[in-house]
Design a protein around this motif. Structure first.
Motif, PDB file in Angstrom:
ATOM      1  N   LEU A 558       1.114  10.875  37.016  1.00 19.67           N
ATOM      2  CA  LEU A 558       0.508  10.706  35.713  1.00 19.67           C
ATOM      3  C   LEU A 558      -0.618  11.823  35.674  1.00 19.67           C
ATOM      4  N   PRO A 559      -0.802  12.565  34.699  1.00 22.80           N
ATOM      5  CA  PRO A 559      -1.832  13.649  34.494  1.00 22.80           C
ATOM      6  C   PRO A 559      -3.108  12.888  34.341  1.00 22.80           C
ATOM      7  N   ASN A 560      -4.169  13.927  34.906  1.00 24.09           N
ATOM      8  CA  ASN A 560      -5.688  13.034  34.835  1.00 24.09           C
ATOM      9  C   ASN A 560      -6.346  14.437  34.231  1.00 24.09           C
ATOM     10  N   LEU A 561      -6.484  14.562  32.940  1.00 27.42           N
ATOM     11  CA  LEU A 561      -7.277  15.546  32.348  1.00 27.42           C
ATOM     12  C   LEU A 561      -8.454  15.111  31.929  1.00 27.42           C
ATOM     13  N   ARG A 562      -9.515  15.568  33.028  1.00 30.26           N
ATOM     14  CA  ARG A 562     -10.801  14.672  33.116  1.00 30.26           C
ATOM     15  C   ARG A 562     -11.657  14.994  31.692  1.00 30.26           C
ATOM     16  N   ASN A 563     -11.536  16.166  31.134  1.00 31.02           N
ATOM     17  CA  ASN A 563     -12.309  16.474  30.203  1.00 31.02           C
ATOM     18  C   ASN A 563     -11.703  17.281  28.979  1.00 31.02           C
ATOM     19  N   THR A 564     -12.525  17.353  27.879  1.00 34.90           N
ATOM     20  CA  THR A 564     -11.842  18.115  26.690  1.00 34.90           C
ATOM     21  C   THR A 564     -11.245  19.491  26.902  1.00 34.90           C
ATOM     22  N   ILE A 565     -11.745  20.143  27.810  1.00 36.23           N
ATOM     23  CA  ILE A 565     -11.236  21.580  27.881  1.00 36.23           C
ATOM     24  C   ILE A 565     -10.115  21.468  28.822  1.00 36.23           C
ATOM     25  N   ASP A 566     -10.080  20.832  29.654  1.00 37.03           N
ATOM     26  CA  ASP A 566      -8.651  20.636  30.371  1.00 37.03           C
ATOM     27  C   ASP A 566      -7.513  20.127  29.411  1.00 37.03           C
ATOM     28  N   ALA A 567      -7.982  19.091  28.650  1.00 37.47           N
ATOM     29  CA  ALA A 567      -6.882  18.441  27.628  1.00 37.47           C
ATOM     30  C   ALA A 567      -6.193  19.338  26.395  1.00 37.47           C
ATOM     31  N   LEU A 568      -7.321  19.798  25.763  1.00 36.76           N
ATOM     32  CA  LEU A 568      -7.184  20.711  24.481  1.00 36.76           C
ATOM     33  C   LEU A 568      -5.821  21.520  24.504  1.00 36.76           C
ATOM     34  N   PRO A 569      -5.731  22.481  25.787  1.00 37.28           N
ATOM     35  CA  PRO A 569      -4.530  23.071  25.802  1.00 37.28           C
ATOM     36  C   PRO A 569      -3.224  23.045  25.464  1.00 37.28           C
ATOM     37  N   MET A 570      -3.079  21.627  25.923  1.00 35.47           N
ATOM     38  CA  MET A 570      -1.947  20.722  25.780  1.00 35.47           C
ATOM     39  C   MET A 570      -1.537  20.547  24.483  1.00 35.47           C
ATOM     40  N   LEU A 571      -2.384  20.811  23.560  1.00 38.19           N
ATOM     41  CA  LEU A 571      -2.064  20.776  22.031  1.00 38.19           C
ATOM     42  C   LEU A 571      -0.859  21.857  21.680  1.00 38.19           C
ATOM     43  N   VAL A 572      -1.061  23.033  22.278  1.00 39.50           N
ATOM     44  CA  VAL A 572      -0.431  24.166  21.892  1.00 39.50           C
ATOM     45  C   VAL A 572       0.704  24.403  22.880  1.00 39.50           C
ATOM     46  N   GLU A 573       0.865  23.631  23.905  1.00 36.15           N
ATOM     47  CA  GLU A 573       2.246  23.853  24.913  1.00 36.15           C
ATOM     48  C   GLU A 573       3.194  23.987  24.237  1.00 36.15           C
ATOM     49  N   LYS A 574       4.393  24.510  24.785  1.00 37.85           N
ATOM     50  CA  LYS A 574       5.632  24.766  24.028  1.00 37.85           C
ATOM     51  C   LYS A 574       6.541  23.459  23.579  1.00 37.85           C
ATOM     52  N   ASP A 575       6.390  22.450  24.553  1.00 37.38           N
ATOM     53  CA  ASP A 575       6.985  21.107  24.168  1.00 37.38           C
ATOM     54  C   ASP A 575       6.193  20.529  22.965  1.00 37.38           C
ATOM     55  N   ALA A 576       5.003  20.529  22.962  1.00 43.08           N
ATOM     56  CA  ALA A 576       4.238  20.101  22.038  1.00 43.08           C
ATOM     57  C   ALA A 576       4.353  20.622  20.481  1.00 43.08           C
ATOM     58  N   VAL A 577       4.453  21.838  20.550  1.00 38.50           N
ATOM     59  CA  VAL A 577       4.927  22.669  19.139  1.00 38.50           C
ATOM     60  C   VAL A 577       6.213  22.223  18.713  1.00 38.50           C
ATOM     61  N   ALA A 578       7.317  22.135  19.643  1.00 34.16           N
ATOM     62  CA  ALA A 578       8.618  21.763  19.453  1.00 34.16           C
ATOM     63  C   ALA A 578       8.667  20.369  18.904  1.00 34.16           C
ATOM     64  N   LEU A 579       7.982  19.457  19.262  1.00 37.36           N
ATOM     65  CA  LEU A 579       7.915  17.979  18.895  1.00 37.36           C
ATOM     66  C   LEU A 579       7.471  18.109  17.519  1.00 37.36           C
ATOM     67  N   PHE A 580       6.147  18.627  17.403  1.00 37.57           N
ATOM     68  CA  PHE A 580       5.655  18.240  15.845  1.00 37.57           C
ATOM     69  C   PHE A 580       6.440  19.143  14.946  1.00 37.57           C
ATOM     70  N   GLU A 581       6.971  20.561  15.345  1.00 37.25           N
ATOM     71  CA  GLU A 581       7.706  20.972  14.272  1.00 37.25           C
ATOM     72  C   GLU A 581       9.001  20.171  14.036  1.00 37.25           C
ATOM     73  N   LYS A 582       9.770  19.750  15.143  1.00 36.69           N
ATOM     74  CA  LYS A 582      10.894  19.048  14.741  1.00 36.69           C
ATOM     75  C   LYS A 582      10.749  17.905  13.844  1.00 36.69           C
ATOM     76  N   TYR A 583       9.843  17.272  13.926  1.00 36.25           N
ATOM     77  CA  TYR A 583       9.564  16.165  12.891  1.00 36.25           C
ATOM     78  C   TYR A 583       8.742  16.374  11.619  1.00 36.25           C
ATOM     79  N   ASP A 584       8.505  18.002  11.442  1.00 37.56           N
ATOM     80  CA  ASP A 584       7.625  18.315  10.252  1.00 37.56           C
ATOM     81  C   ASP A 584       6.776  17.689  10.125  1.00 37.56           C
ATOM     82  N   VAL A 585       5.559  17.373  11.064  1.00 33.03           N
ATOM     83  CA  VAL A 585       4.341  16.976  11.214  1.00 33.03           C
ATOM     84  C   VAL A 585       3.453  18.065  11.225  1.00 33.03           C
TER      85      VAL A 585
END
Length: 726
Positions: A558-585
């Motif tokens: 299980l990931p442990n992203l301890r602070n905001t700066i560790d976490a924010l890049p996850m928003l633009v990872e390839k899988d995240a982009v594919a997810l939000f685009e697939k469902y038109d969100v």
């Protein structure tokens, strides 16, 4: 004694005179005022032509497309209703990526060309407004010189009247988009994500045999924690007025260790404030239900009944605005920062989330026989899979500078996202995995041992306050949301990841059953077992505060992203982009814009705090320390002149701390003087790794000085005063 801002604040607080009773409940009881300032279904039914009302009702209750031709009739009825309630203006209310509420006011009055004026409000004005979009954060979607933006009427969130002593305003909830149609706000992605969730949930329900599931939507009920302190103290603390949290402050001799604040008797002034807050919210149709003292001194909570997630998001913004506004009338300041006071509990916003609809009820209701409730088990399995697979996105949804001070302390869930299911549900899923489906133990009753008290029915399992995502009977409680943030971001993530997970389950179930209803039960059982086997690592029913869990979570992957700066890049990872685009969100461009906006906001928050920390240290704390140091030195010198030996222990301690504070100030100055180069995320990392530690060091020495320097010299209201003088 020298008078300073602190002493003036204490004097003002102790001289506070209670306000006269503002509310007459005998004339207008609470149930009578509920929704009185809302253009709700009953008002619309009364004032609109039948065909118009019928069309609007289909959009609101069934999610059908809005028929724009009805707008003129709605606008006329809405205008007349608002004017009868004293409105002179209307405002398109929207929620930009600042996380705050924005509004543009326009008058109903238009000159008639004959020296008079008419009250006008057309369907076009209702449907669309055009605020200047250039000064709102867009993350590169709009250049500064490209100013056009649009607000679009959200018919699913009712218009309302906001009262002011000098008049009222008709407020119309709207979405806010750029000239290119991209979301510049919090509402648009919420609506898109709810639409995606509804589509996938409907498909699964139909596959399970529900031919007319009706409109499905997510529901939300955010519990709001907050602090109330006297406004005199608030204005005597620059850190509270500018940053919302105290950058300095030694711990009081008593904190929350006596455990006497939680659910304690509410102080009279605070209760008076709460009563008026509730009454104002009742008028706006906000279904607030619960109020109580929270764990920390001067900390409280207000909680609503949960409702349609989009409406709940708008209502939550109204709750924060109303808390702040009404608190002023009672000489109080409402603090919504996640950690306004170090060393005692901070504030969260526990987001209760579920999904369902009028025809099918709550889809996360297990019933008395959850092991036989295939519908519940499939939807619950979808949530478990979603949280495990997309835990990084849930972490991003709660990531901001304020929440970094709170998450992981012994008051809030850790940054590790896990699920608490409870023993009963865990047992059910484990039995399905083993192929031996069995029900939970039947509910039992608890005897308290007093004959005059009735037996109490026991729930199937205990609660777990250390879990960030806990099942609480018929919904999940996302406990890691920060008290100051909009619930829109967490809802967008929750709705979207669960939509994807339901989509997966529907697809797999269709493959396994081949559409044959006779094969459905067996296929569903095997699929639930498979999902549980693949994703049960995210389920943890133990103590989330313990170090042991951190080690166990690491073993589970299980990931442990301890602070905001560790976490924010996850928003633009390839899988995240594919997810939000697939469902038109959210599109790739919209996601990257949010990453830039949130990263820049982190930098701005920490930069503001660091500059103020420096200013307060140099202009308030060091001068007070020098003054006290001078007094001690003068006393020692006078004693020496009189032939007496002076005890210089205090002087030596102050001298050492002053030197350490001066050194810390120089280190902080150097850290702040950071030359801009590289990517935005690099600047954010500098603030996290260099500026924040330097601020902590300055505070450490300043707080130590506060515990030594004479009270008549110390310039800032202390924790003892702010938290315990009410």
């Amino acid at each position: 004694m020298t008078t300073n801002a602190r002493h003036a604040a204490i004097a003002a607080v102790t001289n506070y005179k209670p306000l006269s009773p503002a509310l007459d409940y005998s004339q207008t009881p609470s149930h009578a005022v509920f929704g009185s300032n809302v253009f709700n279904m009953s008002v619309m039914q009364e004032r609109l032509p039948k065909t118009v009302f019928k069309a609007l009702k289909k959009t609101i209750e069934q999610g059908e497309k809005l028929d724009a031709s009805v707008a003129d009739a709605v606008a006329v009825a809405m205008r007349d209703w608002a004017i009868e309630k004293g409105a002179t203006h209307y405002a398109h209310v929207f929620y930009p990526l600042t996380g705050l509420t924005a509004e543009k006011h326009d008058s109903f009055i238009e000159p008639d060309g004959k020296g008079g004026a008419l009250a006008e409000f057309s369907g076009k004005q209702l449907i669309q407004g055009e605020p200047d979009a250039s000064s709102f954060p867009s993350g590169g979607i709009r250049a500064t010189f490209e100013a056009r933006g649009y607000t679009a009427w959200d018919v699913t969130s009712p218009a309302y009247i906001l009262e002011n002593p000098n008049g009222t305003t008709l407020c119309i909830p709207t979405a806010f988009v750029s000239w290119t149609g991209e979301a510049l706000d919090k509402k648009t992605p919420v609506l898109r994500s709810m639409q995606a969730l509804a589509k996938q949930a409907t498909k699964l329900l139909k596959l399970l045999g529900t031919t007319t599931p009706g409109y499905i939507y997510s529901t939300a009920g955010p519990e709001q924690e907050y602090f109330l302190i006297d406004r005199n103290f608030y204005f005597a603390r620059p850190d509270l007025t500018i940053c919302g949290r105290s950058l300095f402050g030694a711990p009081p001799p008593k904190g929350q260790e006596f455990e006497d604040q939680y659910f304690g008797v509410i102080p009279e002034r605070v209760l008076a404030c709460m009563l008026e807050v509730e009454r104002e919210l009742y008028k706006l149709g906000v279904p607030v239900k619960t109020r109580h003292n929270e764990v920390a001194p001067s900390q409280y909570e207000i909680a609503p009944i949960y409702e349609n997630a989009n409406v709940a998001t708008d209502h939550q913004q109204l709750v924060m605005i109303t808390l702040r506004k009404v608190a002023e009338k009672y000489g109080l300041a409402c603090l919504l920062h996640e950690k306004p006071f170090a060393g005692i509990n901070g504030s969260g916003k526990h987001l209760n989330w579920s999904l369902g609809g009028p025809s099918v009820g709550n889809l996360l209701e297990p019933g008395d026989t959850p092991h036989e409730n295939m519908q519940f088990l499939l939807f619950c399995a979808a949530v478990i899979r979603a949280v495990h697979k997309y835990s990084k996105l849930l972490r991003v949804a709660i990531a901001h500078a304020g929440n970094d001070h709170r998450l992981g302390a012994n008051e809030a869930p850790p940054a590790i996202v896990s699920i608490f299911l409870g023993d009963m549900l865990t047992e059910v899923f484990e039995s399905i995995e083993k192929g031996k489906v069995k029900g939970p133990k039947s509910k039992s009753f608890m005897s308290v041992g007093v004959d005059t008290l009735p037996p109490l029915p026991k729930d199937y399992g205990d609660r777990n306050r250390t879990s960030p995502f806990a099942f609480t009977g018929n919904k999940f409680e996302f406990r890691a949301v920060g008290s100051s943030q909009s619930i829109a971001g967490p809802l967008v993530v929750l709705n979207t990841i669960v939509a994807e997970s339901i989509d997966f389950i529907t697809t797999e179930l269709e493959k396994a059953s081949k559409g044959d209803p006779k094969k459905m039960a067996d296929a569903a059982q095997k699929l639930i077992a498979s999902v549980w086997t693949s994703h049960k690592a995210v389920v943890f029913n133990g103590d989330g505060y313990s170090e042991k869990w951190h080690k166990e979570a690491e073993k589970r992957g299980l990931p442990n992203l301890r602070n905001t700066i560790d976490a924010l890049p996850m928003l633009v990872e390839k899988d995240a982009v594919a997810l939000f685009e697939k469902y038109d969100v959210l599109s790739k461009r919209e996601l990257h814009s949010r990453f830039d906006i949130y990263t820049e906001r982190y930098c701005k928050d920490v930069n503001t705090e660091s500059l103020l920390c420096l200013s307060m240290a140099k202009q308030s704390i060091l001068p007070a320390a020098y003054r006290y140091q001078g007094e001690l030195a003068s006393t020692a010198s006078a004693m020496a002149s009189a032939g007496r030996k002076a005890d210089t222990t205090s002087l030596d301690a102050v001298t050492d701390l002053v030197a350490a504070l001066e050194k810390g100030v120089k280190t902080l100055e150097h850290a702040i003087d950071h030359k801009a180069s590289g990517e935005l995320i690099d600047h954010a990392k500098h603030f996290r790794d260099e500026v924040i530690p330097a601020m902590i060091e300055v505070r450490k020495n300043a707080d130590a000085l506060e515990q030594i320097i004479a009270e008549d010299i110390w310039p800032l209201p202390s924790y003892r005063e702010m938290l315990f003088i009410r």
